[in-house]
Write a protein that holds these residues in place. Structure first.
Motif, PDB file in Angstrom:
ATOM      1  N   ASP A   2       0.834  -1.194   0.000  1.00  0.00           N
ATOM      2  CA  ASP A   2       0.000   0.000   0.000  1.00  0.00           C
ATOM      3  C   ASP A   2       0.879   1.259   0.000  1.00  0.00           C
ATOM      4  O   ASP A   2       2.114   1.186   0.017  1.00  0.00           O
ATOM      5  N   LYS A   3       0.220   2.431   0.012  1.00  0.00           N
ATOM      6  CA  LYS A   3       0.953   3.693  -0.069  1.00  0.00           C
ATOM      7  C   LYS A   3       1.910   3.882   1.104  1.00  0.00           C
ATOM      8  O   LYS A   3       3.041   4.347   0.933  1.00  0.00           O
ATOM      9  N   LYS A   4       1.451   3.522   2.301  1.00  0.00           N
ATOM     10  CA  LYS A   4       2.280   3.708   3.482  1.00  0.00           C
ATOM     11  C   LYS A   4       3.533   2.847   3.402  1.00  0.00           C
ATOM     12  O   LYS A   4       4.650   3.312   3.712  1.00  0.00           O
ATOM     13  N   GLN A   5       3.379   1.598   2.989  1.00  0.00           N
ATOM     14  CA  GLN A   5       4.538   0.708   2.876  1.00  0.00           C
ATOM     15  C   GLN A   5       5.540   1.222   1.843  1.00  0.00           C
ATOM     16  O   GLN A   5       6.755   1.193   2.059  1.00  0.00           O
ATOM     17  N   ILE A   6       5.007   1.688   0.719  1.00  0.00           N
ATOM     18  CA  ILE A   6       5.892   2.203  -0.338  1.00  0.00           C
ATOM     19  C   ILE A   6       6.602   3.466   0.121  1.00  0.00           C
ATOM     20  O   ILE A   6       7.803   3.642  -0.104  1.00  0.00           O
ATOM     21  N   ALA A   7       5.875   4.350   0.818  1.00  0.00           N
ATOM     22  CA  ALA A   7       6.505   5.567   1.344  1.00  0.00           C
ATOM     23  C   ALA A   7       7.604   5.214   2.343  1.00  0.00           C
ATOM     24  O   ALA A   7       8.660   5.863   2.365  1.00  0.00           O
ATOM     25  N   ASP A   8       7.368   4.191   3.153  1.00  0.00           N
ATOM     26  CA  ASP A   8       8.392   3.760   4.119  1.00  0.00           C
ATOM     27  C   ASP A   8       9.663   3.316   3.401  1.00  0.00           C
ATOM     28  O   ASP A   8      10.783   3.650   3.819  1.00  0.00           O
ATOM     29  N   LEU A  47      -3.275   4.468  -9.203  1.00  0.00           N
ATOM     30  CA  LEU A  47      -2.323   5.410  -9.811  1.00  0.00           C
ATOM     31  C   LEU A  47      -1.498   4.726 -10.898  1.00  0.00           C
ATOM     32  O   LEU A  47      -1.228   5.308 -11.954  1.00  0.00           O
ATOM     33  N   ILE A  48      -1.117   3.477 -10.644  1.00  0.00           N
ATOM     34  CA  ILE A  48      -0.329   2.727 -11.631  1.00  0.00           C
ATOM     35  C   ILE A  48      -1.189   2.376 -12.838  1.00  0.00           C
ATOM     36  O   ILE A  48      -0.779   2.542 -13.992  1.00  0.00           O
ATOM     37  N   ALA A  49      -2.409   1.908 -12.564  1.00  0.00           N
ATOM     38  CA  ALA A  49      -3.307   1.509 -13.652  1.00  0.00           C
ATOM     39  C   ALA A  49      -3.624   2.674 -14.577  1.00  0.00           C
ATOM     40  O   ALA A  49      -3.743   2.499 -15.801  1.00  0.00           O
ATOM     41  N   LEU A  50      -3.756   3.864 -14.003  1.00  0.00           N
ATOM     42  CA  LEU A  50      -4.081   5.057 -14.789  1.00  0.00           C
ATOM     43  C   LEU A  50      -2.833   5.765 -15.328  1.00  0.00           C
ATOM     44  O   LEU A  50      -2.936   6.817 -15.956  1.00  0.00           O
ATOM     45  N   ASN A  51      -1.665   5.194 -15.031  1.00  0.00           N
ATOM     46  CA  ASN A  51      -0.388   5.771 -15.482  1.00  0.00           C
ATOM     47  C   ASN A  51      -0.223   7.206 -14.986  1.00  0.00           C
ATOM     48  O   ASN A  51       0.272   8.083 -15.702  1.00  0.00           O
ATOM     49  N   GLU A  52      -0.630   7.457 -13.724  1.00  0.00           N
ATOM     50  CA  GLU A  52      -0.615   8.815 -13.183  1.00  0.00           C
ATOM     51  C   GLU A  52       0.577   9.084 -12.258  1.00  0.00           C
ATOM     52  O   GLU A  52       0.755  10.224 -11.807  1.00  0.00           O
ATOM     53  N   LEU A  53       1.368   8.065 -11.973  1.00  0.00           N
ATOM     54  CA  LEU A  53       2.496   8.285 -11.063  1.00  0.00           C
ATOM     55  C   LEU A  53       3.437   9.364 -11.577  1.00  0.00           C
ATOM     56  O   LEU A  53       3.879  10.239 -10.830  1.00  0.00           O
ATOM     57  N   LYS A  54       3.740   9.303 -12.863  1.00  0.00           N
ATOM     58  CA  LYS A  54       4.708  10.239 -13.450  1.00  0.00           C
ATOM     59  C   LYS A  54       4.208  11.676 -13.451  1.00  0.00           C
ATOM     60  O   LYS A  54       4.986  12.613 -13.625  1.00  0.00           O
ATOM     61  N   ASP A  55       2.883  11.862 -13.257  1.00  0.00           N
ATOM     62  CA  ASP A  55       2.312  13.214 -13.256  1.00  0.00           C
ATOM     63  C   ASP A  55       2.365  13.868 -11.879  1.00  0.00           C
ATOM     64  O   ASP A  55       2.032  15.043 -11.734  1.00  0.00           O
ATOM     65  N   ILE A  56       2.753  13.092 -10.862  1.00  0.00           N
ATOM     66  CA  ILE A  56       2.809  13.626  -9.510  1.00  0.00           C
ATOM     67  C   ILE A  56       4.096  14.425  -9.321  1.00  0.00           C
ATOM     68  O   ILE A  56       5.183  13.942  -9.630  1.00  0.00           O
ATOM     69  N   LYS A  57       3.949  15.632  -8.827  1.00  0.00           N
ATOM     70  CA  LYS A  57       5.110  16.489  -8.601  1.00  0.00           C
ATOM     71  C   LYS A  57       6.069  15.813  -7.631  1.00  0.00           C
ATOM     72  O   LYS A  57       5.676  15.345  -6.563  1.00  0.00           O
ATOM     73  N   GLY A  58       7.347  15.727  -8.018  1.00  0.00           N
ATOM     74  CA  GLY A  58       8.354  15.121  -7.160  1.00  0.00           C
ATOM     75  C   GLY A  58       8.650  13.679  -7.486  1.00  0.00           C
ATOM     76  O   GLY A  58       9.504  13.060  -6.859  1.00  0.00           O
ATOM     77  N   ILE A  59       7.925  13.130  -8.457  1.00  0.00           N
ATOM     78  CA  ILE A  59       8.160  11.732  -8.846  1.00  0.00           C
ATOM     79  C   ILE A  59       8.508  11.686 -10.327  1.00  0.00           C
ATOM     80  O   ILE A  59       7.666  11.936 -11.191  1.00  0.00           O
ATOM     81  N   GLY A  60       9.762  11.374 -10.620  1.00  0.00           N
ATOM     82  CA  GLY A  60      10.214  11.291 -12.008  1.00  0.00           C
ATOM     83  C   GLY A  60      10.111   9.877 -12.551  1.00  0.00           C
ATOM     84  O   GLY A  60       9.583   8.963 -11.898  1.00  0.00           O
ATOM     85  N   ASP A  61      10.643   9.692 -13.751  1.00  0.00           N
ATOM     86  CA  ASP A  61      10.542   8.390 -14.417  1.00  0.00           C
ATOM     87  C   ASP A  61      11.238   7.287 -13.631  1.00  0.00           C
ATOM     88  O   ASP A  61      10.713   6.178 -13.495  1.00  0.00           O
ATOM     89  N   ALA A  62      12.441   7.575 -13.116  1.00  0.00           N
ATOM     90  CA  ALA A  62      13.205   6.536 -12.411  1.00  0.00           C
ATOM     91  C   ALA A  62      12.477   6.066 -11.158  1.00  0.00           C
ATOM     92  O   ALA A  62      12.372   4.855 -10.903  1.00  0.00           O
ATOM     93  N   ILE A  63      11.954   7.004 -10.375  1.00  0.00           N
ATOM     94  CA  ILE A  63      11.249   6.622  -9.137  1.00  0.00           C
ATOM     95  C   ILE A  63       9.898   5.993  -9.473  1.00  0.00           C
ATOM     96  O   ILE A  63       9.438   5.083  -8.774  1.00  0.00           O
ATOM     97  N   THR A  64       9.274   6.438 -10.566  1.00  0.00           N
ATOM     98  CA  THR A  64       8.021   5.800 -11.008  1.00  0.00           C
ATOM     99  C   THR A  64       8.234   4.306 -11.251  1.00  0.00           C
ATOM    100  O   THR A  64       7.431   3.459 -10.835  1.00  0.00           O
ATOM    101  N   LYS A  65       9.334   3.977 -11.925  1.00  0.00           N
ATOM    102  CA  LYS A  65       9.635   2.563 -12.201  1.00  0.00           C
ATOM    103  C   LYS A  65       9.851   1.789 -10.905  1.00  0.00           C
ATOM    104  O   LYS A  65       9.392   0.657 -10.756  1.00  0.00           O
ATOM    105  N   LYS A  66      10.532   2.409  -9.956  1.00  0.00           N
ATOM    106  CA  LYS A  66      10.792   1.736  -8.683  1.00  0.00           C
ATOM    107  C   LYS A  66       9.505   1.524  -7.900  1.00  0.00           C
ATOM    108  O   LYS A  66       9.286   0.460  -7.304  1.00  0.00           O
TER     109      LYS A  66
END
Length: 574
Positions: A2-8, A47-66
């Motif tokens: 989930d989001k919390k685990q990924i943020a950790d 967010l992944i299904a809609l391909n919206e991660l890359k549109d979030i401020k502070g998240i680039g392509d490399a971190i999106t992949k991770k």
């Protein structure tokens, strides 16, 4: 995940990069990404299904992949590789108060220190005295911090243990031969700190459950495994015990393994007086088995009302249950609004309007904004002109809101002499004032008590913030006569805060009960610095319940119209 685990994980990567000595912008990128993920309203899968991660401020392509790799596989190769590159002892050193990544990196590079034990020995040999950025005082503080870590080694914050337990519980529920399952032990009693996770399950085929349990994805290693009990170490670092009993034994086992030990001893004593024997397998009158379908019937069989798990500490709950005088404990649904909210005006990361939207989405009807006062330079404390700009924004927002109100407040520093960080003229203009200590923690008990008594006597103080100053597993509470402070709050009509941040949970639940008995209201406050912080209310509610609090004891259980009147009455008194 989930989001919390990924943020950790993202935060961990930032720390590891700092420990490696990478350029600061690299670690900041991961810290920023962690905050950005936590602030999203949508689930990570969406967010992944809609391909919206890359549109979030502070998240680039490399971190999106991770993030995508983490969310879809539960693992991240880059993270695992980083952990292998850094001695695990360096990460352990982060638990020492006041010792951050940069200093740890210096100790590693200059002195070759890789463990807390090596660091302790280096301090004893005075090897830090001439090290740049350290010196005698720092060496003394590190030694004290090491002793603190040793004292609390192997203990976990409730929030961390609960998250690990919830993940494990979800996995266990997939085992088909389980009829019932519950978290037990200190977690079920909502203790603020715990050593491990206890679980109790009901099944007619215990061995099959044990076999499936020890093979779950969360399990890193098996400590012990038998026919009806298994102990494992989870990847989160905490140990978990599962006990499996037959279905008819479940209520008795759940009560027994929930504890506390003191509560169970008192219950056994009561049962003996009634000619009844209690153990984890049942209630027995001689050879007769007393059948109970759940814990409600268990307590009823012993002439008691149901005692909620939070109260099972042998602190009068059995006597109250016998007399029908147990409190109707507060629930999350009783909370109508929130105080102690920080925004991007000081050290929060979210705008006022976004915080309001998040609170409304959670069903609250009011919010008290309380950014830091001017002396809190470390937290972007607000000068009067900035405060007035914030007030204009709040006024504009209030005009646009229906059924929701924003109160203008402040978390005002209590200065060493007990005075407040703004003059009374400015304080009189707030809807509410939270007064808190943020500095000079090492006063004597007499000095600190006098400091808080002076602050509480200020007519413009509404709430005393995080009264003991403790940080769980990180900083002891300051020396203080809390009994005298509670009496002063009662005399001056000041509310005491139960700070819901899981690193604080301050005030302590034992003092909550004493404050309740002296008619001091408690405000359960999230001390939120971002949207995810609003959800810390869950932890505050748990401690409030443990402190025997009911809705009538809690300031922010008061409905909107009544809280408006309450705050206006306090202002008119001045």
């Amino acid at each position: 995940m989930d989001k919390k685990q990924i943020a950790d994980v993202l935060n961990d990567i930032g720390l590891l990069l700092e420990l490696k000595g990478e350029l600061p912008f690299k670690s900041r990128a991961y810290y920023n990404a962690a905050r950005a993920i936590e602030m999203q309203e949508k689930d990570i899968d969406e967010l992944i299904a809609l391909n919206e991660l890359k549109d979030i401020k502070g998240i680039g392509d490399a971190i999106t992949k991770k993030i995508t790799e983490l969310a879809t596989t539960g693992h991240l190769e880059y993270y695992e590789r980083l952990k292998k590159e850094i001695p695990p002892g360096l990460i352990e050193m982060l638990k020492i108060p006041g010792l951050g990544p940069k200093r740890i990196q210096t100790l590693y590079k200059k002195l070759g220190i890789t463990t807390i034990g090596e660091l302790e020995y280096a301090c004893i040999e005075n090897r830090l005295l001439e090290l740049e950025g350290f010196g005698r005082k720092m060496q003394e503080n590190i030694l004290k911090g090491i002793q603190y870590v040793k004292r609390y080694q192997g203990q976990f914050l409730y929030c961390d243990a609960k998250r690990a337990a919830d993940r494990l519980l979800d996995e266990i529920k997939s085992i088909q031969s389980i009829y019932d399952i519950s978290i037990a032990g200190a977690l079920r009693r909502r203790k603020e700190i715990t050593k491990d996770i206890d679980m109790v399950a009901a099944s007619d085929t215990p061995q099959s459950v044990i076999d499936a349990f020890t093979a779950l994805p969360s399990v890193e290693s098996i400590i012990a495994s038998g026919d009806t009990k298994a102990s494992v170490r989870l990847f989160s670092g905490i140990n978990a015990d599962l006990r499996v009993v037959l279905t008819g034994q479940y209520p008795y086992a759940l009560h027994h393994f929930t504890g506390s030990k003191e509560h169970n001893t008192a219950m056994r004593h009561r049962a003996r007086q009634m000619g009844i024997k209690i153990n984890e397998y049942g209630l027995f009158r001689g050879e007769e088995f007393i059948s109970c379908s759940d814990e409600y019937e268990f307590f009823h069989a012993l002439g008691l009302g149901y005692i909620p798990p939070e109260l099972r500490e042998d602190m009068g709950e059995i006597e109250a249950a016998e007399k029908g005088m147990l409190p109707e404990l507060i629930e999350g649904s009783d909370i109508k609004g929130l105080f102690h909210i920080h925004t991007a005006y000081s050290d929060g990361i979210t705008t006022v309007s976004d915080m309001v939207k998040a609170a409304m989405a959670r069903g609250y009807t009011y919010m008290g904004i309380s950014d830091h006062s001017q002396s809190a330079f470390y937290a972007g404390g607000l000068k009067p002109e900035i405060l007035r700009r914030q007030w204009r924004e709040i006024d504009d927002l209030n005009r646009s809101l229906d059924g929701f109100h924003i109160f203008k407040g402040v978390e005002c520093d209590i200065l060493p002499d007990g005075s407040l960080d703004y003059d009374d003229g400015l304080l009189s203009e707030f809807d509410f004032v939270i007064a808190s200590v943020h500095s000079h923690f090492n006063m004597t008990e007499q000095q600190m008590t006098a400091r808080l008594l002076a602050a509480v006597s200020n007519p413009y103080v509404t709430i005393l913030g995080h009264p003991s100053g403790r940080l769980l597993l990180a900083r002891e509470e300051y020396r203080l006569d809390m009994d005298a402070v509670i009496d002063a709050c009662a005399a001056h009509g000041v509310v005491m805060e139960l700070n819901a941040n899981p690193h604080r949970l301050d005030m302590d639940w034992r003092w909550c009960r004493i404050a309740k008995e002296r008619n001091v209201k408690i405000a359960i406050n999230p001390d939120a610095h971002d949207i995810s912080g609003l959800d810390d209310m869950e932890y505050g509610i748990g401690i409030a319940r443990k402190g025997w609090l009911e809705a009538g004891d809690v300031l922010n259980a008061i409905p909107l119209n009544d809280i408006v009147s309450y705050l206006e009455r306090r202002r008119r008194k001045n």
